[in-house]
Design a protein around this motif. Structure first.
Motif, PDB file in Angstrom:
ATOM      1  N   ASP A 169       0.757  -1.335   0.025  1.00 49.05           N
ATOM      2  CA  ASP A 169      -0.076   0.090  -0.126  1.00 49.05           C
ATOM      3  C   ASP A 169       0.978   1.212  -0.012  1.00 49.05           C
ATOM      4  O   ASP A 169       1.767   1.170   0.593  1.00 49.05           O
ATOM      5  N   LYS A 170       0.408   2.252  -0.833  1.00 45.78           N
ATOM      6  CA  LYS A 170       0.972   3.647  -0.470  1.00 45.78           C
ATOM      7  C   LYS A 170       0.133   4.174   0.403  1.00 45.78           C
ATOM      8  O   LYS A 170      -0.892   4.529   0.241  1.00 45.78           O
ATOM      9  N   VAL A 171       0.790   4.770   1.369  1.00 45.45           N
ATOM     10  CA  VAL A 171       0.143   5.545   2.708  1.00 45.45           C
ATOM     11  C   VAL A 171       0.626   6.954   3.119  1.00 45.45           C
ATOM     12  O   VAL A 171       1.545   6.969   2.832  1.00 45.45           O
ATOM     13  N   SER A 172      -0.341   7.599   3.874  1.00 50.13           N
ATOM     14  CA  SER A 172       0.251   8.772   4.385  1.00 50.13           C
ATOM     15  C   SER A 172      -0.576   8.915   5.536  1.00 50.13           C
ATOM     16  O   SER A 172      -1.834   8.914   5.668  1.00 50.13           O
ATOM     17  N   VAL A 173       0.252   8.840   6.611  1.00 56.77           N
ATOM     18  CA  VAL A 173      -0.551   8.869   8.099  1.00 56.77           C
ATOM     19  C   VAL A 173      -0.217  10.421   8.250  1.00 56.77           C
ATOM     20  O   VAL A 173       0.854  10.702   8.577  1.00 56.77           O
ATOM     21  N   ASN A 174      -1.498  11.031   8.621  1.00 58.51           N
ATOM     22  CA  ASN A 174      -1.327  12.267   8.976  1.00 58.51           C
ATOM     23  C   ASN A 174      -1.828  12.613  10.315  1.00 58.51           C
ATOM     24  O   ASN A 174      -3.013  12.775  10.690  1.00 58.51           O
ATOM     25  N   TYR A 175      -0.764  13.221  10.967  1.00 57.05           N
ATOM     26  CA  TYR A 175      -0.979  13.442  12.463  1.00 57.05           C
ATOM     27  C   TYR A 175      -1.352  14.928  12.434  1.00 57.05           C
ATOM     28  O   TYR A 175       0.017  15.794  12.067  1.00 57.05           O
ATOM     29  N   THR A 176      -2.374  15.409  13.345  1.00 55.85           N
ATOM     30  CA  THR A 176      -2.407  16.779  13.384  1.00 55.85           C
ATOM     31  C   THR A 176      -2.189  16.958  14.841  1.00 55.85           C
ATOM     32  O   THR A 176      -2.819  16.442  15.815  1.00 55.85           O
ATOM     33  N   ASN A 177      -1.341  18.038  15.323  1.00 56.07           N
ATOM     34  CA  ASN A 177      -1.219  18.263  16.933  1.00 56.07           C
ATOM     35  C   ASN A 177      -1.936  19.348  17.421  1.00 56.07           C
ATOM     36  O   ASN A 177      -1.910  20.424  17.012  1.00 56.07           O
ATOM     37  N   ASN A 178      -3.139  18.839  18.040  1.00 61.44           N
ATOM     38  CA  ASN A 178      -3.878  19.827  18.611  1.00 61.44           C
ATOM     39  C   ASN A 178      -3.504  19.966  20.107  1.00 61.44           C
ATOM     40  O   ASN A 178      -4.520  20.369  21.044  1.00 61.44           O
ATOM     41  N   LEU A 179      -2.462  19.443  20.504  1.00 65.30           N
ATOM     42  CA  LEU A 179      -2.101  19.794  21.982  1.00 65.30           C
ATOM     43  C   LEU A 179      -1.402  21.031  21.868  1.00 65.30           C
ATOM     44  O   LEU A 179      -1.262  21.970  21.149  1.00 65.30           O
ATOM     45  N   GLN A 180      -0.949  21.515  23.355  1.00 68.17           N
ATOM     46  CA  GLN A 180      -0.278  22.657  23.565  1.00 68.17           C
ATOM     47  C   GLN A 180       1.315  22.720  23.615  1.00 68.17           C
ATOM     48  O   GLN A 180       2.070  23.415  24.308  1.00 68.17           O
ATOM     49  N   GLU A 181       1.719  21.598  23.048  1.00 66.45           N
ATOM     50  CA  GLU A 181       3.206  21.236  23.223  1.00 66.45           C
ATOM     51  C   GLU A 181       3.741  20.750  21.850  1.00 66.45           C
ATOM     52  O   GLU A 181       2.928  20.215  21.168  1.00 66.45           O
ATOM     53  N   THR A 182       4.762  20.686  21.602  1.00 65.93           N
ATOM     54  CA  THR A 182       5.409  20.168  20.475  1.00 65.93           C
ATOM     55  C   THR A 182       5.482  18.558  20.585  1.00 65.93           C
ATOM     56  O   THR A 182       5.746  17.862  21.877  1.00 65.93           O
ATOM     57  N   ILE A 183       5.433  17.891  19.634  1.00 64.82           N
ATOM     58  CA  ILE A 183       5.325  16.326  19.678  1.00 64.82           C
ATOM     59  C   ILE A 183       5.895  15.620  18.411  1.00 64.82           C
ATOM     60  O   ILE A 183       6.337  16.338  17.558  1.00 64.82           O
ATOM     61  N   THR A 184       6.431  14.624  18.607  1.00 60.50           N
ATOM     62  CA  THR A 184       6.608  13.769  17.169  1.00 60.50           C
ATOM     63  C   THR A 184       5.813  12.478  17.335  1.00 60.50           C
ATOM     64  O   THR A 184       5.378  12.094  18.160  1.00 60.50           O
ATOM     65  N   MET A 185       5.688  11.641  16.216  1.00 58.41           N
ATOM     66  CA  MET A 185       4.968  10.410  16.210  1.00 58.41           C
ATOM     67  C   MET A 185       5.837   9.474  15.488  1.00 58.41           C
ATOM     68  O   MET A 185       6.140   9.434  14.183  1.00 58.41           O
ATOM     69  N   HIS A 186       6.034   8.313  15.819  1.00 58.29           N
ATOM     70  CA  HIS A 186       6.974   7.287  15.572  1.00 58.29           C
ATOM     71  C   HIS A 186       6.100   6.091  15.053  1.00 58.29           C
ATOM     72  O   HIS A 186       5.338   5.694  15.918  1.00 58.29           O
ATOM     73  N   GLY A 187       6.274   5.674  14.091  1.00 64.08           N
ATOM     74  CA  GLY A 187       5.674   4.221  13.779  1.00 64.08           C
ATOM     75  C   GLY A 187       6.753   3.272  13.955  1.00 64.08           C
ATOM     76  O   GLY A 187       7.514   2.545  13.025  1.00 64.08           O
ATOM     77  N   HIS A 188       6.363   2.743  15.143  1.00 70.42           N
ATOM     78  CA  HIS A 188       7.304   1.862  15.690  1.00 70.42           C
ATOM     79  C   HIS A 188       7.219   0.347  15.000  1.00 70.42           C
ATOM     80  O   HIS A 188       6.103  -0.276  15.073  1.00 70.42           O
ATOM     81  N   GLY A 189       8.397  -0.099  14.546  1.00 71.46           N
ATOM     82  CA  GLY A 189       8.368  -1.283  13.735  1.00 71.46           C
ATOM     83  C   GLY A 189       8.113  -1.186  12.238  1.00 71.46           C
ATOM     84  O   GLY A 189       8.454  -2.008  11.788  1.00 71.46           O
ATOM     85  N   MET A 190       7.739   0.222  11.764  1.00 71.07           N
ATOM     86  CA  MET A 190       7.744   0.284  10.403  1.00 71.07           C
ATOM     87  C   MET A 190       8.911   0.544   9.569  1.00 71.07           C
ATOM     88  O   MET A 190       9.955   1.271  10.200  1.00 71.07           O
TER      89      MET A 190
END
Length: 467
Positions: free
Chosen positions: A90-111
């Motif tokens: 599959d061609k994918v796009s995992v789109n994370y929107t940060n609605n928190l009040q702090e900076t973040i990252t999001m990791h695809g663990h095992g990908m």
């Protein structure tokens, strides 16, 4: 890098390292009694032959206890996030929107993805920003997960509720006669422990908590405390993630019922392995199948034996509508002979005065620690020189264990599969064989680190370029 500053270990804290410690005692609050929540299976939006998974990271209120709304972080929900189902190719796009009040990252663990799409400390995104991990799925069927990987803040952000599963299927997995009905006989189990104070999540680790890793006294499954699950009298498949910050779980069923492990972190085992207990350190995954066809009308408990806790009570209350028969052979795994390795890389996990290190160095985001040539077969030797437990996670790819404590014979049968996390108890060592494939980048690194999250945040992490 900014980290907590620790005090020197006194004789009292040194003793605590040996004998352990107690978690905080909380006033009793009535737990909500409910059915096991099953994370929503998120259906992607298709656009230009790309599957888009839209994930909103947000503050929320979740009900763990009767009459109390607990503040959490969550993804499209009130605690944890949805399950993403992907197909190899599959061609994918995992789109994370940060609605928190702090900076973040999001990791695809095992990908298995390019380093710029890995979602590590090198890809932070601020409040109101979006990070899109775009790639073509290129790996065997497995159960992976996603979680924050924010510099110095991974532990509190995960503890607050940010995690979710990624299931990958391929033609081989779809052809096997396995339970495949998500939420019916193919059940995700995200296992965690949390401390609460007055019904609110309590993340206030002391120096000793950080040395050991922050462990907690309330055990939760998919965001619920001691839930129940009604199933059919048939084979049931559980996809288990140790989603804790730093707890090691030894799992089994209360009546000693045996089960078969069918998969490790990154792929099926070649054949099912019969077990009565299974140990998973933080971030490790396992898929198991338990045959309940003879247990109609019974209830069994999935227990954690190290702490004598209950994760979920399973009621075998329904007749089977579909039967499956676990195959004796699941897959054939590509293996590399040890003699083909072109080098051995040593990694020593250590710490002094509260600083965690790998090979004598604490994490520095501006330093590249290793350069690994694309296509080379290597042995990585990981030695835990401390009196506390660790594990070791590698990004970019997977590996196979070749030795535990200097012996090939000490690698158990259920660890002879593709993994990306390996448990290394105090003063023990492992070797694994690994090969970097597909992706190289001269500027953006991957990470390796202990996945006891307090240890990771306190410096037990390094970086490597695939060259």
């Amino acid at each position: 890098m900014q980290r907590r500053t620790f005090l020197a270990l006194s004789s009292v804290t040194a003793l605590a390292l040996v004998v352990g410690y107690k978690t905080k005692v909380k006033a009793p609050i009535t737990t909500v009694k409910n059915a096991l929540p099953i994370p929503v299976l998120l259906h992607p939006r298709k656009r230009d032959d790309v599957s888009h998974y839209d994930l909103n990271i947000q503050e929320a209120k979740h009900t763990f206890f009767e009459g109390i709304l607990t503040g959490t972080y969550a993804i499209n929900s009130t605690y944890l996030g949805p399950t993403l189902l992907m197909q190899n190719g599959d061609k994918v796009s995992v789109n994370y929107t940060n609605n928190l009040q702090e900076t973040i990252t999001m990791h695809g663990h095992g990908m298995h993805v390019p380093p710029s799409m890995d979602g590590t400390a090198h890809q932070p995104f601020a409040p109101n920003q979006i990070f899109s991990a775009q790639y073509t799925v290129n790996q065997k069927a497995c159960t992976n997960w996603y979680h924050p990987h924010t510099m110095d803040k991974t532990a509190p952000q995960v503890y607050q509720g940010l995690a979710g599963l990624i299931i990958i299927e391929d033609e081989e997995s779809k052809a096997l006669d396995l339970p495949k009905r998500y939420g019916v006989d193919d059940i995700p189990l995200i296992l965690q422990d949390r401390n609460f104070s007055n019904g609110q999540i309590d993340y206030e680790p002391s120096m000793m908590d950080i040395m050991h890793g922050y462990t907690s006294d309330t055990f939760i499954t998919n965001g619920a405390i001691e839930p129940t699950l009604d199933v059919e009298a048939k084979e049931i498949r559980f996809r288990i993630l140790n989603g804790s910050n730093s707890s090691v779980y030894t799992l089994g069923f209360s009546n000693g019922r045996s089960f078969k492990q069918i998969a490790t972190d990154n792929a099926f085992l070649e054949a099912p392995i019969a077990l009565t207990k299974l140990t998973l350190s933080p971030a490790e995954r396992a898929e198991i199948v338990v045959d309940l066809s003879d247990a109609k009308g019974e209830s069994i408990v999935l227990k954690e034996y190290n702490h004598n806790k209950t994760f979920v009570t399973i009621n075998i209350s329904q007749d089977a509508t579909v039967q499956t028969t676990l195959p004796s052979k699941l897959t054939t795994l590509e293996k590399f002979a040890v003699k083909t390795a072109v080098r051995t890389r040593p990694f020593v996990l250590s710490g002094m005065m509260g600083n965690f290190e790998i090979n004598g160095k604490s994490m520095d985001i501006n330093r590249i620690d290793e350069r690994v040539p694309l296509g080379d077969v290597e042995i990585w030797e990981i030695r835990n020189d401390m009196m506390v437990d660790h594990n070791f996670h590698i990004h970019a790819t997977h590996f196979m264990l070749t030795e535990r404590n200097g012996s090939e014979a000490k690698v158990p049968a259920n660890e002879k599969g593709y993994k990306d996390v390996v448990y290394i108890p105090a003063n023990e060592s492992v070797k694994f064989i690994v090969k970097m494939v597909d992706y190289k980048d001269t500027t953006v690194p991957y990470m390796y680190h202990c996945h006891f999250l307090e240890h990771e945040d306190a410096g037990m992490m390094g970086q490597f370029l695939v060259t």
